[in-house]
Motif scaffolding. Sequence first.
Motif, PDB file in Angstrom:
ATOM      1  N   PRO A 298      -5.372  -6.343  12.876  1.00  0.00           N
ATOM      2  CA  PRO A 298      -5.841  -4.970  13.114  1.00  0.00           C
ATOM      3  C   PRO A 298      -4.741  -3.923  13.180  1.00  0.00           C
ATOM      4  O   PRO A 298      -4.974  -2.763  12.822  1.00  0.00           O
ATOM      5  N   VAL A 299      -3.533  -4.276  13.655  1.00  0.00           N
ATOM      6  CA  VAL A 299      -2.490  -3.264  13.824  1.00  0.00           C
ATOM      7  C   VAL A 299      -2.011  -2.694  12.486  1.00  0.00           C
ATOM      8  O   VAL A 299      -2.036  -1.477  12.288  1.00  0.00           O
ATOM      9  N   PRO A 300      -1.577  -3.527  11.518  1.00  0.00           N
ATOM     10  CA  PRO A 300      -1.202  -2.940  10.220  1.00  0.00           C
ATOM     11  C   PRO A 300      -2.377  -2.279   9.503  1.00  0.00           C
ATOM     12  O   PRO A 300      -2.191  -1.332   8.741  1.00  0.00           O
ATOM     13  N   PHE A 301      -3.587  -2.765   9.772  1.00  0.00           N
ATOM     14  CA  PHE A 301      -4.771  -2.142   9.168  1.00  0.00           C
ATOM     15  C   PHE A 301      -4.921  -0.690   9.639  1.00  0.00           C
ATOM     16  O   PHE A 301      -5.147   0.218   8.840  1.00  0.00           O
ATOM     17  N   VAL A 302      -4.785  -0.471  10.950  1.00  0.00           N
ATOM     18  CA  VAL A 302      -4.901   0.886  11.499  1.00  0.00           C
ATOM     19  C   VAL A 302      -3.797   1.778  10.940  1.00  0.00           C
ATOM     20  O   VAL A 302      -4.029   2.937  10.572  1.00  0.00           O
ATOM     21  N   PHE A 303      -2.580   1.244  10.843  1.00  0.00           N
ATOM     22  CA  PHE A 303      -1.483   2.027  10.282  1.00  0.00           C
ATOM     23  C   PHE A 303      -1.749   2.397   8.825  1.00  0.00           C
ATOM     24  O   PHE A 303      -1.395   3.491   8.374  1.00  0.00           O
ATOM     25  N   ALA A 304      -2.372   1.501   8.094  1.00  0.00           N
ATOM     26  CA  ALA A 304      -2.685   1.776   6.687  1.00  0.00           C
ATOM     27  C   ALA A 304      -3.685   2.929   6.565  1.00  0.00           C
ATOM     28  O   ALA A 304      -3.537   3.807   5.705  1.00  0.00           O
ATOM     29  N   ILE A 305      -4.698   2.938   7.418  1.00  0.00           N
ATOM     30  CA  ILE A 305      -5.693   4.020   7.412  1.00  0.00           C
ATOM     31  C   ILE A 305      -5.015   5.354   7.702  1.00  0.00           C
ATOM     32  O   ILE A 305      -5.256   6.371   7.020  1.00  0.00           O
ATOM     33  N   ILE A 306      -4.161   5.356   8.732  1.00  0.00           N
ATOM     34  CA  ILE A 306      -3.452   6.588   9.097  1.00  0.00           C
ATOM     35  C   ILE A 306      -2.584   7.065   7.939  1.00  0.00           C
ATOM     36  O   ILE A 306      -2.566   8.258   7.594  1.00  0.00           O
ATOM     37  N   PHE A 307      -1.863   6.150   7.314  1.00  0.00           N
ATOM     38  CA  PHE A 307      -0.972   6.519   6.214  1.00  0.00           C
ATOM     39  C   PHE A 307      -1.747   7.142   5.055  1.00  0.00           C
ATOM     40  O   PHE A 307      -1.362   8.187   4.517  1.00  0.00           O
ATOM     41  N   ILE A 308      -2.829   6.496   4.656  1.00  0.00           N
ATOM     42  CA  ILE A 308      -3.603   6.994   3.511  1.00  0.00           C
ATOM     43  C   ILE A 308      -4.126   8.397   3.778  1.00  0.00           C
ATOM     44  O   ILE A 308      -4.020   9.302   2.932  1.00  0.00           O
TER      45      ILE A 308
ATOM     46  N   ASP B  16      -2.958  13.114  -8.613  1.00  0.00           N
ATOM     47  CA  ASP B  16      -4.191  13.175  -9.393  1.00  0.00           C
ATOM     48  C   ASP B  16      -4.509  11.868 -10.108  1.00  0.00           C
ATOM     49  O   ASP B  16      -5.417  11.810 -10.926  1.00  0.00           O
ATOM     50  N   SER B  17      -3.739  10.819  -9.797  1.00  0.00           N
ATOM     51  CA  SER B  17      -3.959   9.555 -10.485  1.00  0.00           C
ATOM     52  C   SER B  17      -5.310   8.959 -10.096  1.00  0.00           C
ATOM     53  O   SER B  17      -5.684   8.922  -8.925  1.00  0.00           O
ATOM     54  N   ASN B  18      -6.046   8.513 -11.086  1.00  0.00           N
ATOM     55  CA  ASN B  18      -7.334   7.866 -10.826  1.00  0.00           C
ATOM     56  C   ASN B  18      -7.189   6.366 -10.601  1.00  0.00           C
ATOM     57  O   ASN B  18      -8.176   5.669 -10.410  1.00  0.00           O
ATOM     58  N   ARG B  19      -5.939   5.910 -10.643  1.00  0.00           N
ATOM     59  CA  ARG B  19      -5.724   4.477 -10.497  1.00  0.00           C
ATOM     60  C   ARG B  19      -5.495   4.054  -9.058  1.00  0.00           C
ATOM     61  O   ARG B  19      -5.303   2.875  -8.777  1.00  0.00           O
ATOM     62  N   GLN B  20      -5.459   4.990  -8.117  1.00  0.00           N
ATOM     63  CA  GLN B  20      -5.171   4.648  -6.732  1.00  0.00           C
ATOM     64  C   GLN B  20      -6.314   3.917  -6.047  1.00  0.00           C
ATOM     65  O   GLN B  20      -6.101   3.034  -5.232  1.00  0.00           O
ATOM     66  N   GLY B  21      -7.543   4.293  -6.370  1.00  0.00           N
ATOM     67  CA  GLY B  21      -8.703   3.886  -5.591  1.00  0.00           C
ATOM     68  C   GLY B  21      -8.918   2.407  -5.429  1.00  0.00           C
ATOM     69  O   GLY B  21      -8.860   1.876  -4.315  1.00  0.00           O
ATOM     70  N   LEU B  22      -9.164   1.688  -6.536  1.00  0.00           N
ATOM     71  CA  LEU B  22      -9.536   0.279  -6.457  1.00  0.00           C
ATOM     72  C   LEU B  22      -8.437  -0.598  -5.864  1.00  0.00           C
ATOM     73  O   LEU B  22      -8.715  -1.398  -4.956  1.00  0.00           O
ATOM     74  N   PRO B  23      -7.172  -0.486  -6.307  1.00  0.00           N
ATOM     75  CA  PRO B  23      -6.125  -1.306  -5.676  1.00  0.00           C
ATOM     76  C   PRO B  23      -5.972  -1.018  -4.186  1.00  0.00           C
ATOM     77  O   PRO B  23      -5.793  -1.943  -3.384  1.00  0.00           O
ATOM     78  N   SER B  24      -6.053   0.258  -3.800  1.00  0.00           N
ATOM     79  CA  SER B  24      -5.922   0.604  -2.383  1.00  0.00           C
ATOM     80  C   SER B  24      -7.068   0.024  -1.564  1.00  0.00           C
ATOM     81  O   SER B  24      -6.866  -0.481  -0.455  1.00  0.00           O
ATOM     82  N   PHE B  25      -8.278   0.092  -2.112  1.00  0.00           N
ATOM     83  CA  PHE B  25      -9.450  -0.467  -1.420  1.00  0.00           C
ATOM     84  C   PHE B  25      -9.297  -1.980  -1.242  1.00  0.00           C
ATOM     85  O   PHE B  25      -9.573  -2.522  -0.166  1.00  0.00           O
ATOM     86  N   PHE B  26      -8.822  -2.659  -2.277  1.00  0.00           N
ATOM     87  CA  PHE B  26      -8.626  -4.106  -2.214  1.00  0.00           C
ATOM     88  C   PHE B  26      -7.561  -4.463  -1.179  1.00  0.00           C
ATOM     89  O   PHE B  26      -7.741  -5.396  -0.385  1.00  0.00           O
TER      90      PHE B  26
ATOM     91  N   LEU C 268       0.834  -1.205   0.000  1.00  0.00           N
ATOM     92  CA  LEU C 268       0.000   0.000   0.000  1.00  0.00           C
ATOM     93  C   LEU C 268       0.872   1.259   0.000  1.00  0.00           C
ATOM     94  O   LEU C 268       0.607   2.217  -0.753  1.00  0.00           O
ATOM     95  N   ILE C 269       1.896   1.259   0.837  1.00  0.00           N
ATOM     96  CA  ILE C 269       2.819   2.401   0.882  1.00  0.00           C
ATOM     97  C   ILE C 269       3.497   2.583  -0.469  1.00  0.00           C
ATOM     98  O   ILE C 269       3.594   3.704  -0.996  1.00  0.00           O
ATOM     99  N   ALA C 270       3.958   1.464  -1.033  1.00  0.00           N
ATOM    100  CA  ALA C 270       4.634   1.536  -2.335  1.00  0.00           C
ATOM    101  C   ALA C 270       3.696   2.069  -3.412  1.00  0.00           C
ATOM    102  O   ALA C 270       4.086   2.899  -4.242  1.00  0.00           O
ATOM    103  N   TRP C 271       2.450   1.605  -3.390  1.00  0.00           N
ATOM    104  CA  TRP C 271       1.479   2.021  -4.403  1.00  0.00           C
ATOM    105  C   TRP C 271       1.216   3.522  -4.327  1.00  0.00           C
ATOM    106  O   TRP C 271       1.199   4.223  -5.335  1.00  0.00           O
ATOM    107  N   HIS C 272       1.037   4.032  -3.115  1.00  0.00           N
ATOM    108  CA  HIS C 272       0.756   5.458  -2.957  1.00  0.00           C
ATOM    109  C   HIS C 272       1.979   6.315  -3.255  1.00  0.00           C
ATOM    110  O   HIS C 272       1.840   7.453  -3.702  1.00  0.00           O
ATOM    111  N   GLN C 273       3.166   5.786  -3.001  1.00  0.00           N
ATOM    112  CA  GLN C 273       4.371   6.547  -3.308  1.00  0.00           C
ATOM    113  C   GLN C 273       4.655   6.578  -4.805  1.00  0.00           C
ATOM    114  O   GLN C 273       5.263   7.519  -5.313  1.00  0.00           O
ATOM    115  N   SER C 274       4.188   5.562  -5.516  1.00  0.00           N
ATOM    116  CA  SER C 274       4.498   5.474  -6.951  1.00  0.00           C
ATOM    117  C   SER C 274       3.477   6.184  -7.826  1.00  0.00           C
ATOM    118  O   SER C 274       3.720   6.424  -9.006  1.00  0.00           O
TER     119      SER C 274
END
Length: 543
Positions: free
Chosen positions: A180-190, A160-170, A150-156
């Motif tokens: 739950p711990v990495p999940f919470v960190f992912a929410i904070i990061f996004i 304005d990219s419209n390609r972030q949404g679906l892969p990030s949601f998945f 997820l971090i790599a995807w958002h950094q790359s």
Amino acid sequence: MHWTTSYSTKAEKITFSLLLVIQVVIIWSLPVFITQDGPSHLYNANLLTELLQGDSLALRFHEINLDTFPNWFSTIILGLLQFVFSPLIGEKIFISILIVSLALSFRFALKCIQSSSVYLSSFIFTFTYGYHLFFGFYNFLWGIVFLLLLIAWHQSQSLDSNRQGLPSFFILLLLYFCHPVPFVFAIIFIMVQSCTINKNLFSLSHFKSVAKNLLLVAAPTLLFLLFFISRQSSDSSIWQDKWDTEQLTLLRELSILQSFSIEELPALSLVFYVMLLVLLHALYRFIQNPNRLKGLGLLFVFLTAIFLFFNGNEAIAGGSKLEGRLMIFICLLTILFSAQASPIKGFKELCMILLLVIYAMIVPIRYQAHLPCAQRARQVVESVKNLSPGEIILPTNCSSYGELDEQTTLSPFLRIFKHVGCYAGCKTGSIVLDNYEANTTYFPVKWKESKNPYKNLSVGNEGGMEENPPNIDIANYELRSQEKITGIIQIGNCDRFAHHQNMISLDSNLNRDFEIKKEFEFVKLFLRKNRQKKKLPFDRQLL
């Protein structure tokens, strides 16, 4: 200069690939890849497949837990592998894929953050064959894999990219069903990344990005709040003040990550100093050029990990090993945040040498300790080989830490043999009563109330059967469950407890109703006298 840089880059790629191959070879060199919780994960994956297929014995004792809690991911993958491979082979394939995924996702994240920082990739090998894997925290480690992706995807991707949404949601959904711990960190990061990556905070594009990411995290967050947070114990606070010198020492020495031996401590201390060196190098480079920072998402997640390390309650991690889980986040996030700074001359080579030294120090120590544990775990597997189906097996443990005698303990820092008896239920057509996962609400399989050994077999409290030696009442369990225990596995050196009241009671049951069938150095199998024998189908072999 160009030749030196090219040579260094090639050497780094070869080193990373070689270390990754060594890690996989280690897995397959062990007769059984024993971890503390791993046997229970493997057994429950097998149970889930049997429940889905309508197996009558599995349905008699268990039912599927349809609550959408985390910890489903590994159970499903291990279950699918057991359709094709034997359980122990499937487990090794699973762990091999996990280790490779951890290494490659970390390298991918580094490359997306700053391509010149991939020289730090070998840092991950400090953790792939270590504390979290030896505890059997499979779902948690997969959560780290998906968080890194997820971090790599958002950094790359551009803002304005419209390609972030679906892969990030998945990826977020996968994270929810991991831990739950990495999940919470992912929410904070996004959220933090979307709010800070654009320097023009009041632009229309910025508001659109924030709104889009709010929608992205809304559904998984609602799922998390409804089915995890809302069902935590009301008398268990999620906050706990732990700001003291002892906690600071844990952070500096990384001693909480020792797995088998105090001989690991010098290498773990060196990990801390390498991490500190990389961070100081990054701060120096940021001072030179503040524009190197790509949003503040990584920094906020890192600060959250530090805050939880000093203030978080074990309940956040399902009640187990929160500090150890957070430690790997603190270490990896320090490296990822620092990776935004390209290295000064000579720093890359220095880090590569230090990481190789750490690997050469720590992995042989762990492997030499892990091997005898794996050899004794193999004895549990051998004890039930060709066992008749339909057995109700009770593992009784006298050596959770691998105590061979008063002087020798194989695993003094983790109870690596705590659930090793669960191997007896994998593809043997038998029910194993040592199944702690089914006594919780966090996994896909749960005990039927009348059959639950933690409620009806344990004496004193639900953990009585996990004491060494176990505190159990076999007669009470058989009365309440209307089931006969047909096999008992003794694990470890039970002679140490010859005069213990729990052992005297168990020996009385064994002498009266059971007879020994197989005996190894570390394991004994007892079967009920005059029981009806059944033929074991060929496809129900553990090996």
